[in-house]
Design an enzyme around this catalytic site. Structure first.
Site, PDB file in Angstrom:
ATOM      1  N   TYR A 115     -30.868 -45.096  49.633  1.00  0.00           N
ATOM      2  CA  TYR A 115     -30.100 -44.633  48.312  1.00  0.00           C
ATOM      3  C   TYR A 115     -28.860 -43.558  48.997  1.00  0.00           C
ATOM      4  CZ  TYR A 115     -28.272 -43.905  43.665  1.00  0.00           C
ATOM      5  OH  TYR A 115     -27.686 -44.161  42.540  1.00  0.00           O
ATOM      6  N   ASN A 126     -29.250 -46.495  32.750  1.00  0.00           N
ATOM      7  CA  ASN A 126     -29.227 -47.649  32.130  1.00  0.00           C
ATOM      8  C   ASN A 126     -28.052 -47.928  31.272  1.00  0.00           C
ATOM      9  OD1 ASN A 126     -30.451 -48.566  34.530  1.00  0.00           O
ATOM     10  ND2 ASN A 126     -32.441 -48.451  33.381  1.00  0.00           N
ATOM     11  N   ASP A 184     -37.345 -67.658  35.897  1.00  0.00           N
ATOM     12  CA  ASP A 184     -38.358 -68.529  35.087  1.00  0.00           C
ATOM     13  C   ASP A 184     -39.362 -67.605  35.258  1.00  0.00           C
ATOM     14  OD1 ASP A 184     -39.222 -70.526  33.837  1.00  0.00           O
ATOM     15  OD2 ASP A 184     -39.085 -72.169  35.365  1.00  0.00           O
ATOM     16  N   ARG A 185     -40.393 -67.941  34.286  1.00  0.00           N
ATOM     17  CA  ARG A 185     -41.320 -67.064  34.088  1.00  0.00           C
ATOM     18  C   ARG A 185     -42.642 -67.796  33.174  1.00  0.00           C
ATOM     19  NH1 ARG A 185     -39.448 -61.855  32.739  1.00  0.00           N
ATOM     20  NH2 ARG A 185     -37.728 -62.828  33.610  1.00  0.00           N
ATOM     21  N   GLY A 203     -29.087 -55.273  43.387  1.00  0.00           N
ATOM     22  CA  GLY A 203     -29.367 -56.243  44.345  1.00  0.00           C
ATOM     23  C   GLY A 203     -31.065 -56.679  44.511  1.00  0.00           C
ATOM     24  N   MET A 204     -31.377 -56.855  42.956  1.00  0.00           N
ATOM     25  CA  MET A 204     -32.850 -56.988  43.051  1.00  0.00           C
ATOM     26  C   MET A 204     -33.642 -57.858  43.895  1.00  0.00           C
ATOM     27  SD  MET A 204     -33.720 -54.532  41.057  1.00  0.00           S
ATOM     28  CE  MET A 204     -35.410 -54.600  40.950  1.00  0.00           C
ATOM     29  N   PHE A 223     -19.984 -51.875  41.024  1.00  0.00           N
ATOM     30  CA  PHE A 223     -19.733 -50.615  39.989  1.00  0.00           C
ATOM     31  C   PHE A 223     -21.075 -49.884  40.587  1.00  0.00           C
ATOM     32  CE2 PHE A 223     -21.982 -48.413  36.535  1.00  0.00           C
ATOM     33  CZ  PHE A 223     -20.962 -47.854  36.051  1.00  0.00           C
ATOM     34  N   LEU A 264     -22.633 -46.044  39.173  1.00  0.00           N
ATOM     35  CA  LEU A 264     -22.350 -45.221  38.102  1.00  0.00           C
ATOM     36  C   LEU A 264     -22.652 -43.518  38.704  1.00  0.00           C
ATOM     37  CD1 LEU A 264     -22.691 -44.610  34.697  1.00  0.00           C
ATOM     38  CD2 LEU A 264     -25.047 -43.629  35.366  1.00  0.00           C
ATOM     39  N   LYS A 272     -40.190 -50.650  31.337  1.00  0.00           N
ATOM     40  CA  LYS A 272     -39.897 -49.759  32.157  1.00  0.00           C
ATOM     41  C   LYS A 272     -41.215 -48.817  32.652  1.00  0.00           C
ATOM     42  CE  LYS A 272     -36.388 -48.275  33.942  1.00  0.00           C
ATOM     43  NZ  LYS A 272     -35.761 -49.375  34.773  1.00  0.00           N
TER      44      LYS A 272
HETATM   45  N1  LIG Z   1     -24.856 -49.686  40.353  1.00  0.00           N
HETATM   46  C1  LIG Z   1     -25.383 -48.526  39.190  1.00  0.00           C
HETATM   47  O1  LIG Z   1     -24.787 -47.637  38.801  1.00  0.00           O
HETATM   48  C2  LIG Z   1     -26.533 -49.055  38.606  1.00  0.00           C
HETATM   49  C3  LIG Z   1     -26.963 -48.301  37.455  1.00  0.00           C
HETATM   50  C4  LIG Z   1     -28.317 -48.718  36.936  1.00  0.00           C
HETATM   51  C5  LIG Z   1     -29.094 -49.548  37.505  1.00  0.00           C
HETATM   52  N2  LIG Z   1     -28.663 -50.158  38.631  1.00  0.00           N
HETATM   53  C6  LIG Z   1     -29.397 -51.435  39.207  1.00  0.00           C
HETATM   54  O2  LIG Z   1     -29.607 -52.296  38.309  1.00  0.00           O
HETATM   55  C7  LIG Z   1     -30.649 -53.333  38.584  1.00  0.00           C
HETATM   56  C8  LIG Z   1     -31.660 -52.873  37.296  1.00  0.00           C
HETATM   57  O3  LIG Z   1     -31.924 -51.816  37.052  1.00  0.00           O
HETATM   58  P1  LIG Z   1     -33.039 -51.530  35.775  1.00  0.00           P
HETATM   59  O4  LIG Z   1     -33.505 -50.296  35.912  1.00  0.00           O
HETATM   60  O5  LIG Z   1     -32.348 -51.960  34.719  1.00  0.00           O
HETATM   61  O6  LIG Z   1     -34.322 -52.475  36.198  1.00  0.00           O
HETATM   62  P2  LIG Z   1     -35.654 -52.737  35.557  1.00  0.00           P
HETATM   63  O7  LIG Z   1     -35.498 -52.665  34.113  1.00  0.00           O
HETATM   64  O8  LIG Z   1     -36.804 -52.282  36.439  1.00  0.00           O
HETATM   65  O9  LIG Z   1     -35.565 -54.451  35.767  1.00  0.00           O
HETATM   66  C9  LIG Z   1     -35.607 -55.140  37.044  1.00  0.00           C
HETATM   67  C10 LIG Z   1     -34.806 -56.457  36.702  1.00  0.00           C
HETATM   68  O10 LIG Z   1     -34.765 -57.120  38.007  1.00  0.00           O
HETATM   69  C11 LIG Z   1     -35.191 -58.413  38.065  1.00  0.00           C
HETATM   70  N3  LIG Z   1     -35.826 -58.797  39.372  1.00  0.00           N
HETATM   71  C12 LIG Z   1     -36.656 -57.788  39.932  1.00  0.00           C
HETATM   72  N4  LIG Z   1     -37.006 -58.567  41.175  1.00  0.00           N
HETATM   73  C13 LIG Z   1     -36.252 -59.490  41.288  1.00  0.00           C
HETATM   74  C14 LIG Z   1     -35.963 -60.705  42.409  1.00  0.00           C
HETATM   75  N5  LIG Z   1     -36.618 -60.664  43.242  1.00  0.00           N
HETATM   76  N6  LIG Z   1     -35.229 -61.510  42.029  1.00  0.00           N
HETATM   77  C15 LIG Z   1     -34.431 -61.897  40.708  1.00  0.00           C
HETATM   78  N7  LIG Z   1     -34.547 -60.851  39.937  1.00  0.00           N
HETATM   79  C16 LIG Z   1     -35.359 -59.912  40.156  1.00  0.00           C
HETATM   80  C17 LIG Z   1     -36.504 -58.486  36.840  1.00  0.00           C
HETATM   81  O11 LIG Z   1     -36.888 -59.748  36.468  1.00  0.00           O
HETATM   82  P3  LIG Z   1     -37.854 -59.955  35.808  1.00  0.00           P
HETATM   83  O12 LIG Z   1     -38.108 -59.711  34.464  1.00  0.00           O
HETATM   84  O13 LIG Z   1     -37.863 -61.498  36.192  1.00  0.00           O
HETATM   85  O14 LIG Z   1     -39.240 -59.274  36.773  1.00  0.00           O
HETATM   86  C18 LIG Z   1     -35.578 -57.434  35.902  1.00  0.00           C
HETATM   87  O15 LIG Z   1     -34.776 -58.167  35.195  1.00  0.00           O
HETATM   88  C19 LIG Z   1     -31.266 -52.247  39.927  1.00  0.00           C
HETATM   89  O16 LIG Z   1     -30.905 -53.088  40.720  1.00  0.00           O
HETATM   90  C20 LIG Z   1     -30.710 -51.135  39.758  1.00  0.00           C
HETATM   91  O17 LIG Z   1     -30.553 -50.244  41.010  1.00  0.00           O
HETATM   92  C21 LIG Z   1     -27.426 -49.829  39.191  1.00  0.00           C
END
Ligand SMILES: NC(=O)c1ccc[n+]([C@@H]2O[C@H](COP(=O)([O-])OP(=O)(O)OC[C@H]3O[C@@H](n4cnc5c(N)ncnc54)[C@H](OP(=O)(O)O)[C@@H]3O)[C@@H](O)[C@H]2O)c1
Length: 342
Positions: free
Chosen positions: A62, A136, A186-187, A253-254, A276, A278, A335
């Protein structure tokens, strides 16, 4: 100003980057000083979240990271003010505060900080909303506002819709009359997950494979804005349904797969691919006042009942290893947070 309770605190600490279970250690921190300096506050942490960016920070992936060795990770959480040093007017003992900037080190039970780095939040939004406030929901709000001037009736598409950001996108869009097209993996509990997201206000919930057909069947208009936190084919799928001149915004990029721009989407529809972040460009452009205004806007949405906090799975700070084991489970729908009081 108050005298010290001589509290001693614990913190998760890492001396070198690596996988959290390999490099983190729970350590006793030096006791808080008897007298606080000008502008300082002593904080007792209540609950801190574990976000993907925290894991990336510990892994050394990071761009913003605390100084090693002896670094305490944790970008987000809520703490209670224990006492204030001289010239701290904004905060009082008992207030709840959240960090104004990343990398303050929230995975701890308490410590002494510069008061200027903390923003007060009302307790009536609840512990979970407060401890998951600063990353978030403001990301969801900003992405809905800055790329296209969306109007009621417009649509926005997103993948990773079960993420905490995705759920905030659904709710904030709904509050503005904007309809959401949501792609999830899918789940086994597909029906329950679709019902949960629809309960939050989602208009269409589908999979990457069914997106095109389900969108056509729904009668919803094509979106100008697509949000991507997955990458790979899930990103391409969203970019393909965008309207002429639309934008795919990548913010995560999960799947660990690169975003590939479909040639036809670029040539025939002039789709733009943007990013984007934040805590980077957005925060710098906003400045402290803009960031505080965004947090206050989220608090307002909670108070109006237009946003509900994410579901959480809480682990005592002392059981942090179990928290990271839970984090590795797919389709959590919750979470993972640390209860910093235990
Ligand atoms: N750029 C920014 O400023 C910013 C700000 C906030 C968050 N983010 C990013 O946004 C993303 C989500 O964050 P969050 O805190 O909301 O996450 P989170 O609540 O932990 O949720 C993770 C999400 O990723 C999916 N996922 C996990 N592994 C995956 C894979 N291999 N293929 C496809 N989908 C997958 C999960 O789907 P399932 O439900 O199917 O497991 C779930 O929807 C992260 O990448 C985080 O770094 C970026």
């Amino acid at each position: 100003m108050a005298t010290s309770t001589a509290a001693s605190y614990k913190a998760l600490v890492f001396d070198q980057t690596g996988e959290p279970l390999d490099v983190l250690q729970l350590k006793d921190m030096p006791p808080a000083p008897a007298e606080l300096k000008e502008g300082e506050v002593e904080l007792k942490f209540l609950q801190s979240s574990i976000n993907p960016s925290d894991v990336n920070t510990v892994q050394g992936k990071y761009p913003i990271s605390p100084k090693l060795p002896g670094a305490v990770p944790g970008h987000e959480g809520v703490a209670e003010v224990v006492r204030t040093g001289p010239k701290v007017d904004r905060l009082s003992p008992g207030d709840w505060v959240v960090p104004m900037a990343p990398s303050q080190g929230t995975w701890r039970s308490g410590g002494v900080f510069a008061a200027a780095g903390w923003h007060p939040v009302p307790k009536d939004i609840g512990l979970v909303a407060a401890s998951t406030l600063i990353i978030n929901p403001p990301s969801a709000l900003a992405m809905l506002e800055i790329f296209h001037p969306l109007q009621p009736g417009d649509t926005v598409a997103q993948n990773g819709a079960t993420s905490a950001v995705g759920e905030a996108v659904i709710q904030i869009a709904k509050a503005r009359g904007i309809r959401t097209i949501n792609v999830i993996r899918d789940r086994p509990d597909m029906e329950a997950t679709v019902a949960r997201l629809k309960g939050l206000g989602a208009d269409l919930v589908t999979t990457e494979e069914n997106l095109k057909d389900d969108l056509a069947a729904s009668g919803l208009p094509a979106p100008m804005l697509g949000l991507n936190c997955v990458g790979g084919s899930a990103a391409s799928a969203v970019s393909r349904i965008l309207k002429d001149g639309g934008t795919l915004v990548t913010y995560g990029g999960m799947s660990m797969q690169q975003v590939t721009a479909p040639t036809a989407a670029m040539i025939f529809k002039d789709i733009s691919f943007r990013g984007f972040w934040l805590s980077g460009r957005w925060a710098a452009a906003q400045g402290p006042a803009g960031r505080a205004a965004s947090l206050d806007a989220i608090v307002q949405l909670y108070r109006e009942g237009k946003l509900v906090p994410p579901q959480v799975q809480a682990f005592p700070l002392t059981s942090w290893k179990a928290a990271f084991e839970a984090l590795a489970q797919p389709h959590r729908g919750k979470k993972v947070v640390l209860d910093c009081t235990a």
